[in-house]
Design a protein around this motif. Structure first.
Motif, PDB file in Angstrom:
ATOM      1  N   PRO A   1       0.771  -1.217  -0.047  1.00 29.75           N
ATOM      2  CA  PRO A   1      -0.066   0.095  -0.102  1.00 29.75           C
ATOM      3  C   PRO A   1       0.719   1.267   0.145  1.00 29.75           C
ATOM      4  O   PRO A   1       1.758   1.514   0.704  1.00 29.75           O
ATOM      5  N   GLY A   2       0.609   2.195  -0.900  1.00 26.90           N
ATOM      6  CA  GLY A   2       0.984   3.495  -0.977  1.00 26.90           C
ATOM      7  C   GLY A   2      -0.018   4.477  -1.331  1.00 26.90           C
ATOM      8  O   GLY A   2      -1.082   4.740  -0.734  1.00 26.90           O
ATOM      9  N   LYS A   3       0.128   5.378  -2.398  1.00 27.33           N
ATOM     10  CA  LYS A   3      -0.807   6.166  -2.936  1.00 27.33           C
ATOM     11  C   LYS A   3      -1.511   5.563  -3.982  1.00 27.33           C
ATOM     12  O   LYS A   3      -1.038   5.043  -4.909  1.00 27.33           O
ATOM     13  N   ALA A   4      -2.968   5.757  -4.025  1.00 27.73           N
ATOM     14  CA  ALA A   4      -4.081   5.112  -4.693  1.00 27.73           C
ATOM     15  C   ALA A   4      -4.915   6.288  -5.384  1.00 27.73           C
ATOM     16  O   ALA A   4      -5.052   7.354  -4.546  1.00 27.73           O
ATOM     17  N   LEU A   5      -5.240   6.050  -6.421  1.00 28.38           N
ATOM     18  CA  LEU A   5      -5.960   7.188  -7.067  1.00 28.38           C
ATOM     19  C   LEU A   5      -7.376   6.415  -7.605  1.00 28.38           C
ATOM     20  O   LEU A   5      -7.291   5.472  -8.393  1.00 28.38           O
ATOM     21  N   ASP A   6      -8.535   7.237  -7.204  1.00 28.15           N
ATOM     22  CA  ASP A   6      -9.804   6.563  -7.840  1.00 28.15           C
ATOM     23  C   ASP A   6     -10.267   7.544  -8.724  1.00 28.15           C
ATOM     24  O   ASP A   6     -10.898   8.546  -8.168  1.00 28.15           O
TER      25      ASP A   6
ATOM     26  N   VAL B   1      -5.298   7.618  -0.220  1.00 28.71           N
ATOM     27  CA  VAL B   1      -6.289   7.470  -1.412  1.00 28.71           C
ATOM     28  C   VAL B   1      -6.670   9.005  -1.789  1.00 28.71           C
ATOM     29  O   VAL B   1      -7.082   9.572  -0.886  1.00 28.71           O
ATOM     30  N   THR B   2      -6.904   9.147  -3.202  1.00 27.59           N
ATOM     31  CA  THR B   2      -7.263  10.267  -3.730  1.00 27.59           C
ATOM     32  C   THR B   2      -8.325  10.174  -4.453  1.00 27.59           C
ATOM     33  O   THR B   2      -8.165   9.033  -5.255  1.00 27.59           O
ATOM     34  N   GLY B   3      -9.652  10.625  -4.327  1.00 30.79           N
ATOM     35  CA  GLY B   3     -10.725  10.409  -5.094  1.00 30.79           C
ATOM     36  C   GLY B   3     -11.049  11.394  -5.973  1.00 30.79           C
ATOM     37  O   GLY B   3     -10.906  12.752  -5.288  1.00 30.79           O
ATOM     38  N   VAL B   4     -11.326  11.382  -7.142  1.00 29.15           N
ATOM     39  CA  VAL B   4     -11.721  12.511  -8.042  1.00 29.15           C
ATOM     40  C   VAL B   4     -12.939  12.032  -8.779  1.00 29.15           C
ATOM     41  O   VAL B   4     -13.376  11.009  -9.313  1.00 29.15           O
TER      42      VAL B   4
ATOM     43  N   GLY C   1       0.949   4.453  -7.062  1.00 25.53           N
ATOM     44  CA  GLY C   1       1.193   3.070  -7.145  1.00 25.53           C
ATOM     45  C   GLY C   1       0.016   2.224  -7.613  1.00 25.53           C
ATOM     46  O   GLY C   1       0.213   1.007  -8.284  1.00 25.53           O
ATOM     47  N   PHE C   2      -1.280   2.662  -7.482  1.00 27.62           N
ATOM     48  CA  PHE C   2      -2.486   1.930  -7.952  1.00 27.62           C
ATOM     49  C   PHE C   2      -3.397   3.164  -8.432  1.00 27.62           C
ATOM     50  O   PHE C   2      -3.578   4.021  -7.670  1.00 27.62           O
ATOM     51  N   VAL C   3      -4.127   2.795  -9.744  1.00 29.21           N
ATOM     52  CA  VAL C   3      -5.055   3.633 -10.188  1.00 29.21           C
ATOM     53  C   VAL C   3      -6.148   2.699 -10.564  1.00 29.21           C
ATOM     54  O   VAL C   3      -6.008   1.729 -11.304  1.00 29.21           O
ATOM     55  N   VAL C   4      -7.481   3.113 -10.254  1.00 24.84           N
ATOM     56  CA  VAL C   4      -8.681   2.289 -10.603  1.00 24.84           C
ATOM     57  C   VAL C   4      -9.563   3.518 -11.221  1.00 24.84           C
ATOM     58  O   VAL C   4      -9.726   4.580 -10.966  1.00 24.84           O
TER      59      VAL C   4
ATOM     60  N   ALA D   1      -4.605  11.126 -18.647  1.00 24.98           N
ATOM     61  CA  ALA D   1      -4.503  11.137 -17.187  1.00 24.98           C
ATOM     62  C   ALA D   1      -4.260  10.222 -16.359  1.00 24.98           C
ATOM     63  O   ALA D   1      -3.399  10.333 -15.310  1.00 24.98           O
ATOM     64  N   ALA D   2      -5.086   8.879 -16.488  1.00 20.67           N
ATOM     65  CA  ALA D   2      -4.779   7.834 -15.777  1.00 20.67           C
ATOM     66  C   ALA D   2      -3.524   7.514 -15.760  1.00 20.67           C
ATOM     67  O   ALA D   2      -2.793   6.903 -14.872  1.00 20.67           O
ATOM     68  N   ALA D   3      -3.087   7.450 -17.081  1.00 25.46           N
ATOM     69  CA  ALA D   3      -1.525   6.471 -17.563  1.00 25.46           C
ATOM     70  C   ALA D   3      -0.576   7.679 -16.642  1.00 25.46           C
ATOM     71  O   ALA D   3       0.337   7.060 -15.979  1.00 25.46           O
ATOM     72  N   ALA D   4      -0.723   8.804 -16.803  1.00 22.27           N
ATOM     73  CA  ALA D   4       0.135   9.918 -16.287  1.00 22.27           C
ATOM     74  C   ALA D   4       0.252   9.764 -14.837  1.00 22.27           C
ATOM     75  O   ALA D   4       1.396  10.092 -14.289  1.00 22.27           O
ATOM     76  N   ALA D   5      -0.946   9.542 -14.105  1.00 27.30           N
ATOM     77  CA  ALA D   5      -0.750   9.389 -12.561  1.00 27.30           C
ATOM     78  C   ALA D   5      -0.279   8.294 -12.055  1.00 27.30           C
ATOM     79  O   ALA D   5       0.421   8.220 -10.907  1.00 27.30           O
TER      80      ALA D   5
END
Length: 217
Positions: A44-49, A68-71, A109-112, A130-134
């Motif tokens: 677990p590290g930084k994750a983006l939803d 987690v960051t949620g957008v 480290g993880f994007v969903v 944006a997902a790929a860049a993140a």
């Protein structure tokens, strides 16, 4: 989140997304175990939803120790996620933003992306970029979307094809780890009429190669 209404959480919506949500804990549904499964093999590290809706996936990741960051484009969706996070004692970064315009300020480290892409066109292209860049080098992206070739509902251009998503992500420099079509349940939003009980989905998991010195920490 599995949305019966496929109007996307990115780009200008065809209807007001806030009408879909109440803005409280009752909006938050269960996480998607299929899309979150790749995170189980990661530290677990930084994750983006990206297009987080009412936060089922974002909250589940936070409970597993991810930062987690949620957008999401809908303020009430973000309000719902915040209410559920507060009730569970979780700390998430939550942003109201159009996923087709939002740009990451860090890497993850993880994007969903869970059934939240804009319709086919510039907005979808921008959201995928944006997902790929993140993604941090070595980071994993998992994406679920309704399959244009396997669903008999949805407006033209709203849904996706497996080849389309695979080609987009490969073109963005990601290595495709998994790409398949599956039957999955559709989760209805509270208070809205029931639509199809299930649908054909495109599930793609991809990794960003270790070609830079960036980190997600």
């Amino acid at each position: 989140m599995h949305d019966t209404h496929h109007t996307p959480h990115g780009s200008q919506p065809a209807f007001e997304w806030d009408d879909v949500y109440r803005g409280d804990e009752s909006d938050t549904t269960a996480p998607d175990p299929l899309l979150l499964a790749p995170a189980d093999a990661l530290i677990p590290g930084k994750a983006l939803d990206l297009g987080c809706g009412a936060g089922g996936n974002a909250l589940a990741l936070a409970e597993r120790g991810w930062r987690v960051t949620g957008v999401d484009i809908a303020p009430r969706a973000i309000a719902s996620t915040r209410a559920s996070a507060c009730a569970r004692g979780l700390d998430l970064e939550l942003l109201v933003a159009d996923t087709a315009l939002w740009q990451p300020e860090t890497t993850y480290g993880f994007v969903v992306s869970s059934y939240a892409l804009p319709p086919r066109g510039p907005a979808r292209t921008a959201t995928l970029a944006a997902a790929a860049a993140a993604l941090a080098p070595g980071g994993i992206l998992t994406l679920g979307e309704w399959d244009e070739e396997g669903c008999d509902w949805g407006e033209g251009g709203d849904l996706v094809t497996l080849d389309e998503i695979r080609t987009h992500l490969s073109g963005l420099g990601l290595d495709i780890l998994r790409a398949e079509r599956l039957r999955v349940p559709v989760h209805q939003h509270p208070g809205h009429a029931q639509e199809p009980a299930g649908g054909a989905a495109v599930i793609v998991t991809a990794r960003k190669p270790h070609d830079t010195l960036e980190t997600s920490d």
